[in-house]
Design an enzyme around this catalytic site. Structure first.
Site, PDB file in Angstrom:
ATOM      1  N   VAL A  96       0.915  -1.190   0.101  1.00 44.72           N
ATOM      2  CA  VAL A  96       0.089  -0.044   0.067  1.00 44.72           C
ATOM      3  C   VAL A  96       0.946   1.053  -0.112  1.00 44.72           C
ATOM      4  CG1 VAL A  96      -1.766   1.102   1.315  1.00 44.72           C
ATOM      5  CG2 VAL A  96      -1.667  -1.115   1.162  1.00 44.72           C
ATOM      6  N   CYS A  97       0.216   2.189  -0.729  1.00 45.27           N
ATOM      7  CA  CYS A  97       1.166   3.615  -0.912  1.00 45.27           C
ATOM      8  C   CYS A  97       0.338   4.608  -0.346  1.00 45.27           C
ATOM      9  CB  CYS A  97       1.223   3.876  -2.329  1.00 45.27           C
ATOM     10  SG  CYS A  97       2.203   5.613  -2.550  1.00 45.27           S
TER      11      CYS A  97
END
Length: 158
Positions: free
Chosen positions: A92-93
């Site tokens: 996840v960014c």
């Protein structure tokens, strides 16, 4: 392993067991010998009601380093999701998960999971991590939402 990290994660687990958002899951993994591994959590985030994500339960691995809570956990969807802010690897960014951006040691597992749920329906197009999802999100919202709904159906717990 750091005593600080383990003690904080034990507190997090206790707080989570006492009170957590409906439909969410966050459980430390077990070691081969049956003991609990507080550095590796299996989580699940429900799709928010009233969004194309509704109905899905999205599995996520949360990995903590020895210097937690100085550094954020790595959060990785398993399997990876179709989403502009999820790398093809599933990672996840999100700014609160980046040490040099918005990570603060006071951020809890609950806040991280709620933040990721929010991100699912409100991608940050300033920080794309997945070219295909980003392009479709920007150019054809109807197609994007169709794919998200299909993904939610695929990852439905029932």
């Amino acid at each position: 392993m750091s005593g600080i990290a383990l003690s904080r994660l034990a507190q997090e687990r206790k707080a989570w067991r006492k009170d957590h958002p409906f439909g969410f899951v966050a459980v430390p993994m077990k070691n081969p010998d049956g003991t609990m591994n507080l550095m590796n959590w299996e989580c699940a985030i429900p799709g928010k009601k009233g969004t194309p994500w509704e109905g899905g339960l999205f599995k996520l691995r949360m990995l903590f380093k020895d210097d937690y809570p100085s550094s954020p956990p790595k959060c990785k969807f398993e399997p990876p999701l179709f989403h502009p802010n999820v790398y093809p690897s599933g990672t996840v960014c999100l700014s609160i998960l980046e040490e040099d951006k918005d990570w603060r040691p006071a951020i809890t597992i609950k806040q991280i999971l709620l933040g990721i749920q929010e991100l699912l329906n409100e991608p940050n197009i300033q920080d794309p991590a997945q070219a295909e999802a980003y392009t479709i999100y920007c150019q054809n919202r109807v197609e994007y939402e169709k794919r998200v709904r299909a993904q939610a159906k695929k990852f439905s717990p029932s």
